[in-house]
Design a protein around this motif. Structure first.
Motif, PDB file in Angstrom:
ATOM      1  N   ARG A 497       3.848   5.102   2.537  1.00 19.62           N
ATOM      2  CA  ARG A 497       2.862   5.724   2.919  1.00 19.62           C
ATOM      3  C   ARG A 497       2.365   3.671   3.361  1.00 19.62           C
ATOM      4  N   LEU A 499       1.643   0.513   4.348  1.00 16.39           N
ATOM      5  CA  LEU A 499      -0.473   0.108   4.550  1.00 16.39           C
ATOM      6  C   LEU A 499      -0.644  -1.127   5.411  1.00 16.39           C
ATOM      7  N   THR A 501      -2.359  -3.052   4.588  1.00 14.91           N
ATOM      8  CA  THR A 501      -1.357  -5.014   4.455  1.00 14.91           C
ATOM      9  C   THR A 501      -0.561  -5.444   3.736  1.00 14.91           C
ATOM     10  N   GLU A 505       3.368   2.023   0.123  1.00 12.83           N
ATOM     11  CA  GLU A 505       2.753   2.951  -1.138  1.00 12.83           C
ATOM     12  C   GLU A 505       3.922   4.199  -1.468  1.00 12.83           C
ATOM     13  N   PHE A 617      -2.085   0.330  12.160  1.00 14.13           N
ATOM     14  CA  PHE A 617      -3.884   1.068  11.398  1.00 14.13           C
ATOM     15  C   PHE A 617      -4.909   0.343  12.158  1.00 14.13           C
ATOM     16  N   ASP A 631       3.510   6.819   8.482  1.00 10.06           N
ATOM     17  CA  ASP A 631       4.172   6.609   7.328  1.00 10.06           C
ATOM     18  C   ASP A 631       5.242   8.243   7.628  1.00 10.06           C
TER      19      ASP A 631
END
Ligand code: MCN
Length: 796
Positions: A497, A499, A501, A505, A617, A631
């Protein structure tokens, strides 16, 4: 849009200290036994003191009245809700498999089996009340000796009518992988050399640092189990399959787990009982075993008799190998217990080009603790046997043991090599590993010293032990497992994943319990995605977080789980590419991905992967029809096993007056292909070596003639400490694996597999002048001393 992202240093091959160590070493982590839940109750197991007995009555009334007791349950009380312990690997379709209830209702089959469970407000109250449970037993004769049990002298389970569980055979002539072994042996009897030996693989106890512990909370939407297990996914399956609770209603979490060594590759009665009791009382429960319970009832390992016949020509070329194995399963066929000796079936031919091969294995039920995987599982046994035999052959021929090995081993230019046991070894270089090991060890100088000591009748003789090895790890191709009748597959999963920021992950289906996956897997992702090592978070060991996985054993996590990570990373890059092109207003074909950044060939323009994650995002400006996600998931099923190899050399000083064995020098050169983290690999090799050396010299689970485990504490079961070992010389050669894109081979079991025969060969080598040809493991001072004196006709 600029190329702001700093290029990370090459991570693969770097000595990274383990991310997880700070919390593990300081204990500031969630070991299962640290978990405290509101209203939690505590369990104590009432265990059979007898190896084999009828249960004629259980009186729980006094225990139920004791302070703090909430309930006392027997197998009868729990009924079907206790489920069953499953055997996932029936090695033959007619395997005799006793029913294994977590708490039997009528008969116990080994000392330590659970007959009742006390549930109380505190662990101390549960322990006190357990003393008040009155169990009436009618003792039955126990099947304890493996050879006698194989003859059905006494039945471990009278209702089954036999102790013979399964007979499994591989024959190279029948399989079309080689010649007829009986013909090879007959020819060698005529005009060559036949070596016949019988070796004992003693019973061992995995003896992990953290005792097994389980917490079950039945109060939520799901039933949550925390367990100190290697196999949260397999455990969830077993719980669901045998209790009828749907998998979706069960969450299994393996928090930080303090070692397993195969010993936590199990669906244990205690886990099943805790699950059933929690559901019954409707409150969270916890069970943590004592060290004595752990040594007595966590599954044991090894325990085989190996009868071996090796045929060779007079120049030392091996022409055939036949194995007749008896394997002690203990009282039940454990999760993969029956399959452990079968894993060895493919490895007795080791690194050699034997033309004919036969492996016969009889698994046998006895009234002792059930056996199952212990570090190496099947492969240390095979390696021990063949490496002891090669030394015997060398002795018979009066040749150097390394020269005899070299005559028979597969040459590096012959890879890939189809073995007589039906495997295809993809890569290796036995010449290179051996040459390096000899050099580091100072082989010739130590041989010269040995000759001097022999000539001067030095009471302390020097022995030099050789062990070469290969192993099949990276369990495993699902198709092959299917052909072996194994009940599951061998794939592994990964999810990445990205993210917003900029952090990453990563979820893996592997479930580390000391191997350092969080660090090594972060290194892989950092390299492949070009992100900083510190920005990668590895999540694992929770069926809610990592819903699909097949866990950690068989040195599979890197070569199967790691390859899944690589494939997921490739998918992330593929998904990000059209978005990068769109944002850079460039043609997709003009982009190249390097060190975390898509650059437009021939220009300075570029964009970092983590910037793309941010843009995805927000999803304000994506190409038409592209989903707002980069992802990715991957599931990887290997096409072949993985074949690390190495050469180990051991020098041991043997005091011929006392029988004491002291390690003098130990050198190993392993070839595990490309190394992700050398520091972790050294740790794995060190730990593995100590475990293998311990089998050679110290450890043995001993039962008396009533079936009581007499080595049930650490004063009797001689687990070594750092003070008992020496500093090892470790090095590597590199023949990259061709079956995964990392080029890596597994390392988790290598040290254990190779070291046991290296040490015993050293001990026997030291004692050759005394006519000693074998010392049964563990080579205790008493056994060594007796071996020296037995050849003098001294019966002392
Ligand atoms: N590694 C690497 N480069 C390689 C090979 C491995 O950097 N070429 C790293 C891996 O990334 C991983 C570690 O070495 O961090 C071990 O990797 P691998 O060989 O894939 O083994 P697994 O992770 O699957 O672990 C299982 C293996 C087994 S079968 C037993 S038994 C064992 C062992 O690991 N039990 C252990 N090592 C153990 N170590 C600890 N501390 N505790 C145990 O219970």
């Amino acid at each position: 849009m600029t190329a702001l992202q700093e290029a990370p240093a090459q991570e693969i091959g770097r000595d990274r200290r383990r991310k997880e160590d700070a919390r593990l070493i300081t204990g500031r982590t969630r070991w299962t036994d640290n978990i405290q839940l509101n209203g939690m109750l505590h369990l104590t197991m009432v265990r059979s003191p007898f190896a084999h007995a009828k249960i004629t009555g259980i009186d729980t009334s006094a225990a139920k009245e004791a302070d703090g007791v909430v309930g006392v349950f027997t197998g009868q009380d729990l009924g079907d809700s206790q489920g069953a312990c499953i055997n996932a690997w029936a090695i033959t379709t007619d395997q005799v498999t006793p029913t294994h209830l977590p708490m039997p209702t009528d008969r116990v089959a080994f000392a330590g089996e659970v007959v009742a469970v006390v549930v109380a407000r505190s662990a101390a109250e549960a322990r006190d009340a357990a003393e008040l449970v009155e169990v009436d037993y009618e003792e039955l004769p126990a099947a304890l000796d493996l050879k006698e049990a194989a003859n059905d002298t006494v039945l471990a389970h009278p209702d089954l009518g036999t102790n013979k569980s399964a007979f499994w055979r591989f024959d190279s002539a029948e399989a079309g992988t080689g010649g007829n072994v009986e013909e090879a042996i007959a020819a060698a009897r005529e005009s060559g050399i036949v070596i016949e030996r019988e070796y004992r693989q003693q019973r061992l106890i995995p003896a992990f640092m953290e005792p097994r512990s389980v917490v079950v909370d039945p109060t939520g939407e799901q039933i949550t189990m925390w367990s100190a297990t290697q196999i949260p996914h397999i455990l969830r399956f077993a719980l669901a399959a045998t209790t009828g609770v749907p998998e979706s209603k069960i969450r299994v979490i393996a928090p930080d787990v303090g070692g397993g060594f195969g010993g936590k590759l199990q669906q244990t009665p205690e886990e099943m009982i805790a699950f059933a009791v929690a559901r019954k009382v409707g409150r969270p429960v916890k069970y943590t075993e004592t060290r004595s319970e752990s040594l007595l009832t966590a599954h044991h390992g090894r325990d085989q008799w190996q009868r071996l016949t090796l045929a060779a020509t007079k120049d030392g070329t091996v022409t055939g190998l036949k194995i007749d194995l008896l394997a002690d399963l203990g009282a039940y066929v454990a999760l993969v217990g029956g399959g452990v000796p079968v894993l060895g079936a493919f490895m007795f031919n080791a690194i050699y080009k034997f033309p004919a091969y036969q492996f016969n294995c009889q698994t046998v039920l006895t009234n002792k603790t059930w056996t199952d995987a212990y570090r190496g599982a099947g492969r240390p046994e095979a390696t021990y046997a063949i490496e002891r035999l090669m030394d015997e052959l060398a002795h018979e021929l009066g040749q150097d043991p390394l020269a005899v090995r070299e005559r028979n081993w597969i040459k590096h230019e012959e890879f890939p090599f189809q073995t007589v046991a039906g495997l295809q070894y993809d890569s290796g270089n036995y010449e290179a590993a051996t040459a390096r090991a000899k050099e580091i060890f100072g082989y010739d100088d130590l041989r010269a010293e040995q000759a001097r000591r022999r000539a001067s009748n030095d009471p302390v003789q020097l022995g030099i032990g050789v062990s070469t090895f290969t192993e099949m790890c990276g369990l495993a191709p699902s198709r092959v497992l299917g052909q072996l009748n194994y009940g599951a597959g061998g794939w592994e999963t990964a999810s990445i994943r990205m993210l917003p920021t900029g952090k990453v992950e990563v979820i893996t289906g592997a479930s580390a319990h000391g191997q350092g996956h969080e660090t090594a897997f972060s290194q892989i992702i950092a390299d492949r995605l070009g992100v900083p090592f510190e920005d990668v978070e590895i999540l694992h060991g929770d069926t809610q977080v990592a819903p699909r996985g097949l866990d950690t054993y068989g040195s599979r996590s890197l070569v199967v789980g790691g390859e899944a990570l690589v494939r997921a990373a490739e998918k992330v890059i593929d998904k990000a590419r059209p978005i990068a092109a769109h944002l850079l207003e460039a043609n997709v074909d003009d982009l190249e991905f390097k060190q975390g950044r898509f650059g437009v060939r021939g220009t300075e323009a570029g964009i970092g992967l983590t910037e793309i994650a941010g843009a995805v995002f927000a999803a304000h400006n994506l190409p038409d029809g592209v989903e707002p996600s980069i992802d990715a998931d991957a599931t990887y099923d290997p096409v072949n096993f993985n074949f690390p190899h190495g050469t180990h050399l051991c020098a041991a000083e043997v005091d011929t007056e006392t029988g004491a064995v002291k390690l003098r020098k130990y050198t190993c050169v392993d070839d595990i292909g490309v190394i992700i983290n050398p520091l972790i690999v050294s740790g794995q090799v060190h730990g593995g070596l100590v475990q293998g050396i311990a089998q050679a010299l110290w450890e043995e689970a001993v039962y008396d003639d009533t079936g009581t485990l007499v080595s049930g504490t650490f004063t009797d079961y001689l687990l070594p400490t750092a003070a008992d070992t020496i500093s090892f010389d470790i090095d590597h050669t590199t023949s990259p694996a061709t079956t995964n894109s990392l080029g890596a081979k597994g390392v988790g079991e290598a040290g254990t597999i190779a070291s046991t025969p290296a040490v015993v060969n050293a001990v026997v080598d030291a004692l050759r002048p005394f006519g000693v040809a074998d010392v049964q493991m563990p080579c205790t001072p008493e056994r060594v001393w007796r071996a020296i004196h037995a050849t003098e006709g001294d019966q002392a």
